[in-house]
Design an enzyme around this catalytic site. Structure first.
Site, PDB file in Angstrom:
ATOM      1  N   VAL A 283      38.474   4.953 -49.964  1.00  0.00           N
ATOM      2  CA  VAL A 283      37.843   4.019 -49.029  1.00  0.00           C
ATOM      3  C   VAL A 283      36.326   4.142 -48.948  1.00  0.00           C
ATOM      4  O   VAL A 283      35.678   3.318 -48.300  1.00  0.00           O
ATOM      5  CB  VAL A 283      38.427   4.177 -47.611  1.00  0.00           C
ATOM      6  CG1 VAL A 283      39.881   3.769 -47.588  1.00  0.00           C
ATOM      7  CG2 VAL A 283      38.247   5.600 -47.100  1.00  0.00           C
ATOM      8  N   TYR A 284      35.740   5.139 -49.579  1.00  0.00           N
ATOM      9  CA  TYR A 284      34.288   5.286 -49.486  1.00  0.00           C
ATOM     10  C   TYR A 284      33.603   4.082 -50.130  1.00  0.00           C
ATOM     11  O   TYR A 284      33.816   3.770 -51.305  1.00  0.00           O
ATOM     12  CB  TYR A 284      33.823   6.557 -50.186  1.00  0.00           C
ATOM     13  CG  TYR A 284      34.190   7.849 -49.482  1.00  0.00           C
ATOM     14  CD1 TYR A 284      34.707   7.858 -48.182  1.00  0.00           C
ATOM     15  CD2 TYR A 284      34.006   9.071 -50.105  1.00  0.00           C
ATOM     16  CE1 TYR A 284      35.035   9.043 -47.546  1.00  0.00           C
ATOM     17  CE2 TYR A 284      34.322  10.266 -49.474  1.00  0.00           C
ATOM     18  CZ  TYR A 284      34.843  10.249 -48.196  1.00  0.00           C
ATOM     19  OH  TYR A 284      35.162  11.426 -47.576  1.00  0.00           O
TER      20      TYR A 284
END
Length: 320
Positions: free
Chosen positions: A60-61
């Site tokens: 998700v970064y």
């Protein structure tokens, strides 16, 4: 650069890990201060030059672009077998369900441009999925060769104990690392989670070892874009600024005695507490140079007592 083996695995990693949350396309709904591809590549090149072989990111970064940027830089500048890549799963549809783990692992492999992940980390504990389902799904990734070892991140001690016990009882792959929230300004995991890690020979690879820069300078805030826009860091630390400023002052005093930087002392304290490889979320190459020198500092018992004396209990941050 020194190296350490993670838990009961065969993963040999540098005593500094590069945090990939600093990499990826900047955005208002994630982080505005992250590094674009060329800057990411510069960070990776500097890390490799220092002997750092351990790189951590997450699905998700920066909406997946962290994995893309990191994977491209490593493919360009390193042999795959010479580096250890960690990524994570949880903050996605289905959290840690069997379907979600299989889906997210495949997507991470594609974005990273590799056919295996060295360390696959669950980003949080999933109370909506049976532990057995999660552990079996993770075990299947290891057995398939897509993952070499498993890690966990911030959670309560009893949750981690239950997951390890489930793996032990069912013959599933156990976790070898814990990426928890741990630094001189936040030590709540010393109560339960860290003792559980010791019980299972799980290596500590904490995030935010410098408390988002607050342990690296005397001023509580800086004029950088990250300091101005990092809402997550403010929510973690600014509520206890008054009491924690005393700890920051102690770090400065110990650093002065050692002729070191405050960052080096904060990291050296982690080594003294048994940390294997703290994750450094740097945005400038020179920050990695600074962190790499921390292993050369040996803190005395008096130093450690001075660094710890002003700590007061904090609200739990990270496990929720």
């Amino acid at each position: 650069m020194d190296y350490v083996t993670l838990g009961n695995s065969d993963l040999s990693v540098s005593r500094i890990c590069v945090g990939g949350m600093s990499f990826g396309r900047p955005s208002a709904d994630f982080h505005e201060w992250t590094l674009e591809p060329e800057e990411t590549e510069q960070m990776v090149v500097r890390a490799l030059g220092l002997g750092i072989n351990f790189f951590d990111t997450a699905n998700v970064y920066s909406h997946g672009t962290s994995e893309e940027y990191l994977g491209a830089a490593l493919k360009k500048h390193a042999k795959r077998e010479d580096v250890a890549i960690a990524t994570k799963v949880y903050f996605n549809e289905g959290h840690l369900s069997r379907e979600a783990i299989a889906r997210e692992a495949e997507q991470s492999l594609r974005r990273l441009g590799t056919d295996y992940i060295d360390l696959y980390i669950i980003h949080r504990f999933d109370s909506t999925t049976p532990i057995e389902e999660t552990m079996e799904a993770l075990d299947s990734l290891v057995k398939s060769g897509k993952v070499r070892a498993l890690g966990a991140s911030a959670m309560y001690g009893y949750q981690f104990h239950n997951m390890q016990m489930c793996a032990e009882q069912n013959g599933f792959t156990q976790f070898v690392s814990m990426q928890n929230h741990y630094n001189l300004l936040y030590r709540e995991d010393e109560r339960e989670l860290i003792p559980v890690c010791r019980q299972y020979n799980v290596s500590l690879t904490p995030y935010s070892p410098l408390a988002a820069g607050r342990l690296s300078r005397m001023e509580w805030t800086a004029g950088t874009k990250r300091s101005r826009t990092d809402r997550t860091a403010r929510s973690k630390y600014d509520g206890t600024e008054a009491q924690d400023s005393e700890i920051v002052r102690s770090v400065h005093e110990v650093a002065e005695r050692h002729g070191a930087t405050m960052s080096q002392v904060a990291i050296a304290w982690q080594y003294a507490k048994g940390v294997a490889s703290p994750i450094i979320g740097a945005t400038k190459p020179e920050y990695l140079d600074d962190a790499a020198k921390a292993s050369g500092i040996t803190l005395t018992e008096a130093d450690i007592a001075a660094l710890e004396q002003h700590y007061l209990p904090h609200k739990v941050v990270g496990a929720l």
